[in-house]
Write an enzyme that holds these catalytic residues in place. Sequence first.
Site, PDB file in Angstrom:
ATOM      1  N   ASN A 229       0.873  -1.172   0.000  1.00 55.27           N
ATOM      2  CA  ASN A 229       0.000   0.000   0.000  1.00 55.27           C
ATOM      3  C   ASN A 229       0.909   1.221   0.000  1.00 55.27           C
ATOM      4  OD1 ASN A 229      -1.836   2.024   0.475  1.00 55.27           O
ATOM      5  ND2 ASN A 229      -2.259   1.452   2.604  1.00 55.27           N
ATOM      6  N   TRP A 230       1.005   1.857  -1.159  1.00 55.78           N
ATOM      7  CA  TRP A 230       1.901   3.017  -1.250  1.00 55.78           C
ATOM      8  C   TRP A 230       1.323   4.250  -0.562  1.00 55.78           C
ATOM      9  CZ3 TRP A 230       4.201   3.221  -6.955  1.00 55.78           C
ATOM     10  CH2 TRP A 230       5.154   2.193  -7.087  1.00 55.78           C
ATOM     11  N   LYS A 231       0.040   4.193  -0.218  1.00 52.60           N
ATOM     12  CA  LYS A 231      -0.640   5.365   0.379  1.00 52.60           C
ATOM     13  C   LYS A 231      -0.423   6.583  -0.530  1.00 52.60           C
ATOM     14  CE  LYS A 231       0.291   3.353   4.857  1.00 52.60           C
ATOM     15  NZ  LYS A 231       0.086   3.492   6.281  1.00 52.60           N
TER      16      LYS A 231
ATOM     17  N   HIS B 282      -9.483   1.078   4.660  1.00 55.25           N
ATOM     18  CA  HIS B 282      -8.221   1.231   5.398  1.00 55.25           C
ATOM     19  C   HIS B 282      -8.472   2.153   6.601  1.00 55.25           C
ATOM     20  CE1 HIS B 282      -4.118   2.398   6.356  1.00 55.25           C
ATOM     21  NE2 HIS B 282      -3.735   1.317   5.717  1.00 55.25           N
TER      22      HIS B 282
ATOM     23  N   GLU C 273      -6.898   4.540   7.755  1.00 59.32           N
ATOM     24  CA  GLU C 273      -6.686   5.973   7.486  1.00 59.32           C
ATOM     25  C   GLU C 273      -7.902   6.579   6.804  1.00 59.32           C
ATOM     26  OE1 GLU C 273      -2.957   5.471   5.471  1.00 59.32           O
ATOM     27  OE2 GLU C 273      -2.058   4.830   7.357  1.00 59.32           O
TER      28      GLU C 273
ATOM     29  N   GLU D 279      -5.615  -5.353  10.274  1.00 58.55           N
ATOM     30  CA  GLU D 279      -4.629  -4.312  10.536  1.00 58.55           C
ATOM     31  C   GLU D 279      -4.937  -3.629  11.872  1.00 58.55           C
ATOM     32  OE1 GLU D 279      -2.547  -3.038   6.719  1.00 58.55           O
ATOM     33  OE2 GLU D 279      -4.230  -1.694   6.987  1.00 58.55           O
TER      34      GLU D 279
ATOM     35  N   GLY E 265       2.153   1.849  10.692  1.00 60.18           N
ATOM     36  CA  GLY E 265       3.085   2.962  10.572  1.00 60.18           C
ATOM     37  C   GLY E 265       3.772   3.334  11.879  1.00 60.18           C
TER      38      GLY E 265
ATOM     39  N   SER F 141       3.162  -2.543  10.259  1.00 60.99           N
ATOM     40  CA  SER F 141       4.617  -2.572  10.444  1.00 60.99           C
ATOM     41  C   SER F 141       5.232  -3.929  10.107  1.00 60.99           C
ATOM     42  CB  SER F 141       4.988  -2.130  11.869  1.00 60.99           C
ATOM     43  OG  SER F 141       4.531  -0.814  12.112  1.00 60.99           O
TER      44      SER F 141
ATOM     45  N   GLY G  79       2.705  -1.347   4.235  1.00 61.41           N
ATOM     46  CA  GLY G  79       2.765   0.083   3.961  1.00 61.41           C
ATOM     47  C   GLY G  79       4.194   0.524   3.704  1.00 61.41           C
ATOM     48  N   GLY G  80       4.849   1.036   4.741  1.00 61.86           N
ATOM     49  CA  GLY G  80       6.189   1.611   4.617  1.00 61.86           C
ATOM     50  C   GLY G  80       7.191   0.756   3.850  1.00 61.86           C
TER      51      GLY G  80
HETATM   52  C1  PEP Z   1      -0.827  -0.078   5.855  1.00 61.69           C
HETATM   53  O1  PEP Z   1      -0.816   1.085   5.486  1.00 61.69           O
HETATM   54  O2  PEP Z   1      -1.753  -0.812   5.490  1.00 61.69           O
HETATM   55  C2  PEP Z   1       0.255  -0.546   6.706  1.00 61.69           C
HETATM   56  C3  PEP Z   1       0.170  -1.753   7.224  1.00 61.69           C
HETATM   57  O3  PEP Z   1       1.289   0.311   6.929  1.00 61.69           O
HETATM   58  P1  PEP Z   1       2.709  -0.045   7.628  1.00 61.69           P
HETATM   59  O4  PEP Z   1       3.180  -1.321   7.011  1.00 61.69           O
HETATM   60  O5  PEP Z   1       3.581   1.115   7.288  1.00 61.69           O
HETATM   61  O6  PEP Z   1       2.445  -0.193   9.066  1.00 61.69           O
END
Ligand code: PEP
Length: 248
Positions: free
Chosen positions: A10-12, A95, A97, A165, A171, A211, A232-233
Amino acid sequence: MARKAFIAGNWKMNMTAESGKQLITELKPLVKGAKCEIALCVPAILIPAMVKAAKGSKIKIGAQNVHFAKSGAYTGEISADMLKEYGVKYVIIGHSERRQYFGETDETVNKRTLAALENELTPIVCVGETLEEREGNKTEKVLARQLETGLNGIEDITKVVIAYEPVWAIGTGKTATDGQAQETIAYIRKKLGKLFGVRNANKVRIQYGGSMNANNCKGLMAQPDIDGGLIGGASLKTDFATIVNYDK
Ligand code: PEP
């Protein structure tokens, strides 16, 4: 019951056409031998360029949202038809966010999920509890509500991917332990069994997200109910390939 592992990034709201293209070019040879399904869910405006960049590789491109109407007066939104036109296969829905900043509710998650399925897009439906909810022993209650409402009316649940999640792990660098993730995902599968039948629930792929990175992916992926990751990251760098190759 063998479920094909599925690792999605997920590049967000990150990357540009240039940096995205460069990353996909670097990832392509690194994921060549991967056995799992791979997707990168990119910002909508980057979809055409990233579909082109990923061509000929195992990487499929996904979106980060879809509107439930076919078309109409919904300024700023994107329809399933528009996504399909560019070869999109997956779409993240609900998500945390989007729930936190953009008013997404279990009801809108449900409408978007039904629209995705009607249009043969694979929805990746995100569920998860906040830290306060976990500490208040409300995790199962919250997940039950998110699943009951968010997945209401779905005819074939096996076409849906669920991403568990925990909001406190997204994050933050604070990953759920292997045991916490397994225990909660097993609960999600049990709940799916009650809603859609055990046979169907055993076919649903459930990802862990929060994470997840090149160091902790092996332990998480070794859990019996964890079928993949939503990343994500770590999907913004070549670490993503290490996660995709978790079984090597
Ligand atoms: C996400 O945005 O779905 C996510 C899991 O982010 P991260 O891996 O950065 O925690």
